[in-house]
Enzyme design. Structure first.
Site, PDB file in Angstrom:
ATOM      1  N   ASP A 150      -4.643   0.878  -2.675  1.00 47.02           N
ATOM      2  CA  ASP A 150      -4.460   1.947  -1.679  1.00 47.02           C
ATOM      3  C   ASP A 150      -3.268   2.823  -2.049  1.00 47.02           C
ATOM      4  O   ASP A 150      -2.300   2.971  -1.295  1.00 47.02           O
ATOM      5  CB  ASP A 150      -4.316   1.384  -0.266  1.00 47.02           C
ATOM      6  CG  ASP A 150      -5.672   1.060   0.359  1.00 47.02           C
ATOM      7  OD1 ASP A 150      -6.701   1.186  -0.338  1.00 47.02           O
ATOM      8  OD2 ASP A 150      -5.702   0.693   1.544  1.00 47.02           O
ATOM      9  N   ASN A 153      -9.528  -0.212  -1.075  1.00 45.08           N
ATOM     10  CA  ASN A 153     -10.704   0.393  -0.437  1.00 45.08           C
ATOM     11  C   ASN A 153     -10.610   1.912  -0.396  1.00 45.08           C
ATOM     12  O   ASN A 153     -11.639   2.609  -0.431  1.00 45.08           O
ATOM     13  CB  ASN A 153     -10.912  -0.178   0.973  1.00 45.08           C
ATOM     14  CG  ASN A 153      -9.781   0.113   1.927  1.00 45.08           C
ATOM     15  OD1 ASN A 153      -8.642  -0.303   1.699  1.00 45.08           O
ATOM     16  ND2 ASN A 153     -10.069   0.833   3.000  1.00 45.08           N
ATOM     17  N   HIS A 154      -9.406   2.466  -0.380  1.00 53.60           N
ATOM     18  CA  HIS A 154      -9.277   3.924  -0.368  1.00 53.60           C
ATOM     19  C   HIS A 154      -9.626   4.517  -1.732  1.00 53.60           C
ATOM     20  O   HIS A 154     -10.247   5.583  -1.796  1.00 53.60           O
ATOM     21  CB  HIS A 154      -7.869   4.329   0.081  1.00 53.60           C
ATOM     22  CG  HIS A 154      -7.671   4.170   1.552  1.00 53.60           C
ATOM     23  ND1 HIS A 154      -7.691   5.231   2.437  1.00 53.60           N
ATOM     24  CD2 HIS A 154      -7.472   3.060   2.311  1.00 53.60           C
ATOM     25  CE1 HIS A 154      -7.504   4.787   3.671  1.00 53.60           C
ATOM     26  NE2 HIS A 154      -7.361   3.470   3.613  1.00 53.60           N
ATOM     27  N   ASP A 180       0.837  -1.201   0.000  1.00 54.18           N
ATOM     28  CA  ASP A 180       0.000   0.000   0.000  1.00 54.18           C
ATOM     29  C   ASP A 180       0.872   1.251   0.000  1.00 54.18           C
ATOM     30  O   ASP A 180       1.630   1.491   0.944  1.00 54.18           O
ATOM     31  CB  ASP A 180      -0.891   0.024   1.235  1.00 54.18           C
ATOM     32  CG  ASP A 180      -1.855  -1.155   1.297  1.00 54.18           C
ATOM     33  OD1 ASP A 180      -1.528  -2.221   0.748  1.00 54.18           O
ATOM     34  OD2 ASP A 180      -2.913  -1.008   1.912  1.00 54.18           O
ATOM     35  N   HIS A 226      -3.637  -3.987   2.590  1.00 55.68           N
ATOM     36  CA  HIS A 226      -4.774  -3.568   3.426  1.00 55.68           C
ATOM     37  C   HIS A 226      -4.476  -3.575   4.922  1.00 55.68           C
ATOM     38  O   HIS A 226      -4.716  -2.588   5.605  1.00 55.68           O
ATOM     39  CB  HIS A 226      -6.007  -4.423   3.128  1.00 55.68           C
ATOM     40  CG  HIS A 226      -7.247  -3.964   3.836  1.00 55.68           C
ATOM     41  ND1 HIS A 226      -7.718  -2.673   3.713  1.00 55.68           N
ATOM     42  CD2 HIS A 226      -8.115  -4.611   4.670  1.00 55.68           C
ATOM     43  CE1 HIS A 226      -8.823  -2.548   4.438  1.00 55.68           C
ATOM     44  NE2 HIS A 226      -9.080  -3.705   5.026  1.00 55.68           N
ATOM     45  N   HIS A 238      -0.182   4.592  -0.159  1.00 56.36           N
ATOM     46  CA  HIS A 238      -0.743   5.655   0.685  1.00 56.36           C
ATOM     47  C   HIS A 238       0.005   6.981   0.516  1.00 56.36           C
ATOM     48  O   HIS A 238       0.392   7.644   1.480  1.00 56.36           O
ATOM     49  CB  HIS A 238      -0.758   5.239   2.151  1.00 56.36           C
ATOM     50  CG  HIS A 238      -1.897   4.317   2.485  1.00 56.36           C
ATOM     51  ND1 HIS A 238      -3.215   4.636   2.239  1.00 56.36           N
ATOM     52  CD2 HIS A 238      -1.913   3.078   3.038  1.00 56.36           C
ATOM     53  CE1 HIS A 238      -3.992   3.645   2.630  1.00 56.36           C
ATOM     54  NE2 HIS A 238      -3.232   2.679   3.107  1.00 56.36           N
TER      55      HIS A 238
END
Length: 247
Positions: free
Chosen positions: A56, A82-83, A27, A192, A29
């Site tokens: 993500d 999911n983001h 991820d 995740h 981010h």
């Protein structure tokens, strides 16, 4: 190298990479500087290597828009996280911005609605699953978790409950999911749930090591090998990553 003829399939298939190497990144981010550093470390060759992402890309870190720009790179192959799904739901009017803010979406507060909708249209083209290769050279990439075998994954007809597991599930990571339900599932890279170190549970290889966190790091692994590289944003910046260019 994408062998599917569907425009925006839920499961996207890729041939074995016979010309170069395949990597998978955890991820992001918004921690693009850490990715710049790691791509240099692995001597990534954009002409023949591929980088798969467990999703993500955005939120929490400081470079969400730079992470979204990776979607333009021909060597970058992400799945929906999911983001990203949250961004799309906000743009589509199905989620309140305050709910997304709680997930780290505050970076987008100043974005005009038309820009947000543009990002959403882009992100809605991403698959939930990528399947690479076949037989002993096969691996899967998805965001959170999947219970079933390769055949069930290949069909790509998921109930809403399974779709939510693919994006939000943590049963396996938290010890409440039965690994026996993954019999027949090829090595499957996921993110995740942040882990202290990359590790395997059942068929799934968890590679999110919390890049956005003060004590976290970004991890890249070469698919189907034990080789992995990790770096914190702080260390990457100390090495001049903000001055490094992406391939």
């Amino acid at each position: 190298m994408d062998t599917t003829s569907e425009a925006y399939p839920i499961v996207r298939r890729h041939a074995v990479n016979t010309a170069g190497r395949d990597f998978v990144v955890g991820d992001l981010h918004g921690c693009v500087d850490a990715l710049r550093y790691l791509l240099r470390e692995i001597v990534f060759d954009p002409t023949c290597d591929r980088l798969f992402s467990v999703g993500d890309l955005i939120d929490r870190g400081s470079q969400s828009e730079e992470a979204l720009a990776l979607l333009d790179k021909p060597w970058f192959f992400p799945v929906l996280g999911n983001h990203e799904d949250a961004l799309c739901l906000v743009a589509e009017g199905a989620m309140r911005r305050s709910a997304w803010d709680s997930l780290g979406g505050g970076w987008a507060q100043a974005l005009p609605d038309r820009i947000l909708r543009g990002y959403a249209r882009w992100l809605r083209t991403l698959p939930l699953v990528r399947v690479v290769g076949s037989g002993a050279r096969r691996f899967n990439v998805l965001h959170a978790e999947f219970f079933g075998d390769d055949a069930a994954l290949d069909v790509g007809i998921f109930t809403e409950r399974v779709r939510q597991q693919l994006l939000w599930g943590r049963e396996l990571a938290l010890g409440s999911g039965m690994v026996e339900r993954q019999a027949g599932l090829s090595p499957t890279y996921c993110g995740h749930t942040p882990m202290r170190e990359m590790g395997r549970i059942g068929a799934q290889i968890f590679i999110d090591t919390g890049a956005f966190a003060a004590t976290g790091k970004l991890t890249v692994t070469e698919a189907l090998t034990p080789r992995a590289w990790s770096v914190s944003v702080e260390q990457a910046l100390a090495e001049g990553a903000d001055q490094m260019s992406l391939p």
